[in-house]
Design a protein around this motif. Structure first.
Motif, mmCIF file in Angstrom:
data_model
loop_
_atom_site.group_PDB
_atom_site.id
_atom_site.type_symbol
_atom_site.label_atom_id
_atom_site.label_comp_id
_atom_site.label_asym_id
_atom_site.label_seq_id
_atom_site.Cartn_x
_atom_site.Cartn_y
_atom_site.Cartn_z
ATOM 1 N N VAL A 82 34.547 29.706 -36.361
ATOM 2 C CA VAL A 82 33.650 29.366 -35.263
ATOM 3 C C VAL A 82 33.833 30.397 -34.153
ATOM 4 C CG1 VAL A 82 33.007 27.608 -33.567
ATOM 5 C CG2 VAL A 82 33.797 26.913 -35.851
ATOM 6 N N ARG A 83 32.731 30.946 -33.686
ATOM 7 C CA ARG A 83 32.772 31.976 -32.637
ATOM 8 C C ARG A 83 33.470 31.431 -31.381
ATOM 9 N NH1 ARG A 83 29.976 36.529 -32.135
ATOM 10 N NH2 ARG A 83 28.395 35.880 -33.636
ATOM 11 N N PHE A 89 36.450 36.633 -33.619
ATOM 12 C CA PHE A 89 35.458 36.114 -34.573
ATOM 13 C C PHE A 89 34.948 37.230 -35.475
ATOM 14 C CE2 PHE A 89 30.953 35.414 -35.586
ATOM 15 C CZ PHE A 89 30.996 34.173 -36.207
ATOM 16 N N GLU A 90 34.542 38.345 -34.872
ATOM 17 C CA GLU A 90 33.997 39.452 -35.658
ATOM 18 C C GLU A 90 35.031 40.022 -36.609
ATOM 19 O OE1 GLU A 90 33.304 39.098 -32.373
ATOM 20 O OE2 GLU A 90 31.137 38.856 -32.454
ATOM 21 N N CYS A 93 35.610 37.450 -39.515
ATOM 22 C CA CYS A 93 34.449 37.383 -40.408
ATOM 23 C C CYS A 93 34.324 38.639 -41.253
ATOM 24 C CB CYS A 93 33.168 37.145 -39.612
ATOM 25 S SG CYS A 93 33.121 35.528 -38.826
ATOM 26 N N THR A 117 30.338 31.063 -41.124
ATOM 27 C CA THR A 117 30.562 31.892 -39.935
ATOM 28 C C THR A 117 29.499 31.469 -38.933
ATOM 29 O OG1 THR A 117 29.196 33.654 -40.883
ATOM 30 C CG2 THR A 117 31.560 33.791 -41.250
ATOM 31 N N VAL A 118 29.912 30.665 -37.969
ATOM 32 C CA VAL A 118 28.957 29.969 -37.109
ATOM 33 C C VAL A 118 29.292 30.136 -35.634
ATOM 34 C CG1 VAL A 118 28.390 28.245 -38.885
ATOM 35 C CG2 VAL A 118 30.287 27.821 -37.315
ATOM 36 N N ASP A 119 28.300 29.868 -34.813
ATOM 37 C CA ASP A 119 28.497 29.923 -33.367
ATOM 38 C C ASP A 119 29.102 28.638 -32.814
ATOM 39 O OD1 ASP A 119 27.496 32.539 -33.011
ATOM 40 O OD2 ASP A 119 25.442 31.786 -33.040
ATOM 41 N N THR A 120 28.812 27.500 -33.472
ATOM 42 C CA THR A 120 29.265 26.208 -32.951
ATOM 43 C C THR A 120 29.752 25.304 -34.081
ATOM 44 O OG1 THR A 120 27.119 25.125 -33.186
ATOM 45 C CG2 THR A 120 27.517 26.331 -31.105
ATOM 46 N N GLN A 123 26.830 23.655 -35.850
ATOM 47 C CA GLN A 123 26.236 24.452 -36.924
ATOM 48 C C GLN A 123 27.048 24.322 -38.207
ATOM 49 O OE1 GLN A 123 26.115 28.377 -35.220
ATOM 50 N NE2 GLN A 123 24.050 28.092 -34.385
#
Length: 155
Positions: A82-83, A89-90, A93, A117-120, A123
């Motif tokens: 999760v970002r 995060f990058e 991932c 690989t999500v923002d929230t 998601q």
């Protein structure tokens, strides 16, 4: 929706030996992904499944590599990243994606990619195969890996 246009994959995986490698972060989401993977293994006829839990998604490639080298027919890797507010995060991932891709290409053993690989977290829940989820990425990772084994055997 990211799952729009996805194929319906139904493949007979009877007799295949599989390893399911799952990260431990985000328990609710991981439990959903693992449950979806188990349902898909059952649907595809894969009954010889070894499950291994690892601390996080960064550990997935090394265990997938060892499993591929040990003679399993396929590996399914499940995780969730999760970002946050940093570039971490990058890096995670990219590392996980490149690592799992390398395992598959280097060994010739299909690796089902079930790493969200999500923002929230919301998601992730929508993709985790939980009640009310719109997608089941754990199941999709299994179906893709089983179908790839069958495709490779046709060569």
């Amino acid at each position: 929706m990211s799952g729009e246009g996805a194929p319906q994959v139904v493949t007979d995986g009877t007799g295949l030996r599989a390893v399911l490698v799952a990260a431990s972060w985000h328990t609710e989401i991981m439990d959903g992904l693992v449950a979806g993977a188990r349902r898909a293994f059952e649907r595809t006829g894969v009954t010889d499944v070894t499950e291994i839990r690892v601390p996080g998604s960064m550990e997935l490639p090394v265990v997938a590599s060892r499993a591929a080298q040990a003679g399993f027919d396929l590996v399914v890797a499940l995780g969730v990243v999760v970002r946050g507010g940093t570039p971490h995060f990058e890096y995670v991932c990219q590392g996980v994606t490149a690592g799992l891709t390398d395992v598959a290409v280097r060994t010739g053993v299909p690796v089902g990619f079930g790493v969200l690989t999500v923002d929230t977290v919301e998601q992730a829940r929508a993709r985790a195969g939980l009640p009310g989820s719109s997608e089941d990425k754990g199941a999709e990772a299994v179906e893709a890996a089983v179908a790839t084994v069958v495709a490779l055997r046709a060569l």
